[in-house]
Design an enzyme around this catalytic site. Structure first.
Site, PDB file in Angstrom:
ATOM      1  N   ASP A 175       0.861  -1.180   0.000  1.00 31.61           N
ATOM      2  CA  ASP A 175       0.000   0.000   0.000  1.00 31.61           C
ATOM      3  C   ASP A 175       0.900   1.233   0.000  1.00 31.61           C
ATOM      4  OD1 ASP A 175      -2.336  -1.477   0.020  1.00 31.61           O
ATOM      5  OD2 ASP A 175      -2.429  -1.550   2.200  1.00 31.61           O
ATOM      6  N   GLU A 227     -13.609  -4.020  -1.684  1.00 33.97           N
ATOM      7  CA  GLU A 227     -13.389  -3.821  -0.249  1.00 33.97           C
ATOM      8  C   GLU A 227     -14.695  -4.155   0.456  1.00 33.97           C
ATOM      9  OE1 GLU A 227     -12.171   0.240  -0.242  1.00 33.97           O
ATOM     10  OE2 GLU A 227     -10.195  -0.212  -1.067  1.00 33.97           O
TER      11      GLU A 227
END
Length: 256
Positions: A11, A130
């Site tokens: 990330d 998500e």
């Protein structure tokens, strides 16, 4: 037999590799190039890069990072965050990525999935989902790095996304992400059994045994991991050997 892939997840915020919990409270880890090279040399099967603030700013800033990585890392690279058009996808693929992962923009305009798949092939179009649990057997799709509710059911959205042309699903449990409490096995199993494309499970890995559970019980085709690698809680060799000992089909490394 399925080949279960081992995928470090990186990330990124600005120039830095970061890590959060539930996709929040982001802490700087270090230079993503250094970690990518380390994981490649340790035998990672693929890498996933996610620009975690791209959706906020409407652009993906990873092209330079990906270009640098592609010069030294010779495994497939998936890049996500802020990709809103086939032109954005083209830019990232030209920078050295093999696949693009799209979440927020695909929810806003599902036809984008078909447009990217048509232009670059389904294998290059990864639907990033998500998920947050709402009931015992239902999960809701979130966007903008787990911040925005959509009202979409994860199962329905996954099936629709594949019908539109997605060739792979990156399934992140926001509830488990960064917790090291293990993967959301019912979530992974529900999606894996409903679609015909590979599913990458992400969010929650705390032990090598979690990898085995996600593959055997969740039926994941690939497992993404971040915290356990970034903080040196375990290494890729241990994870791979545990998988092999459990009878999973993972790529065996050959000394050259």
């Amino acid at each position: 037999m399925r080949n279960v892939r081992i995928i470090p997840r990186l990330d990124i915020k600005g120039p830095n590799l970061i890590k959060g919990v539930h996709l929040e409270g982001l802490r700087v880890i270090g230079d993503p190039q250094e970690y990518a090279l380390k994981y490649y040399e340790a035998g990672a099967d693929e890498l996933v890069y996610m620009d975690v603030v791209a959706s906020l700013y409407g652009r993906n800033n990873l092209s330079d990072i990906i270009r640098r990585a592609a010069d030294r890392v010779f495994i497939p690279i998936t890049v996500g965050g802020g990709i809103r058009s086939p032109e954005d996808a083209k830019h990232i693929l030209r920078s050295g990525a093999d696949k693009v992962a799209i979440n927020t923009a695909a929810v806003a305009r599902p036809d984008l999935i078909s447009e990217v798949a048509y232009r670059f092939g389904s294998q290059a179009m990864v639907l990033s989902i998500e998920a947050k649990q709402t009931t015992s057997d239902r999960w809701e799709v979130y966007t903008d790095n787990g911040r925005e509710r959509t009202g979409l059911d994860v199962l329905e959205w996954a099936v629709r996304g594949v019908a539109l042309g997605a060739g792979e699903i990156l399934l992140t449990s926001v509830d488990r992400e960064g917790t090291r409490k293990g993967f959301d096995i019912p979530l992974i199993r529900q999606i894996s059994q409903a679609v015909s494309v590979p599913v990458i499970a992400s969010g929650g890995m705390g032990s090598p045994e979690d990898f085995v559970l996600a593959a055997n019980e969740g039926l994941a085709d690939a497992i993404a991991m971040a915290d356990v690698l970034h903080y040196n809680r375990m290494d890729l060799m241990t994870i791979r050997q545990t998988a092999l000992d459990a009878g999973l089909f993972v790529r065996e490394l050959v000394d050259v």
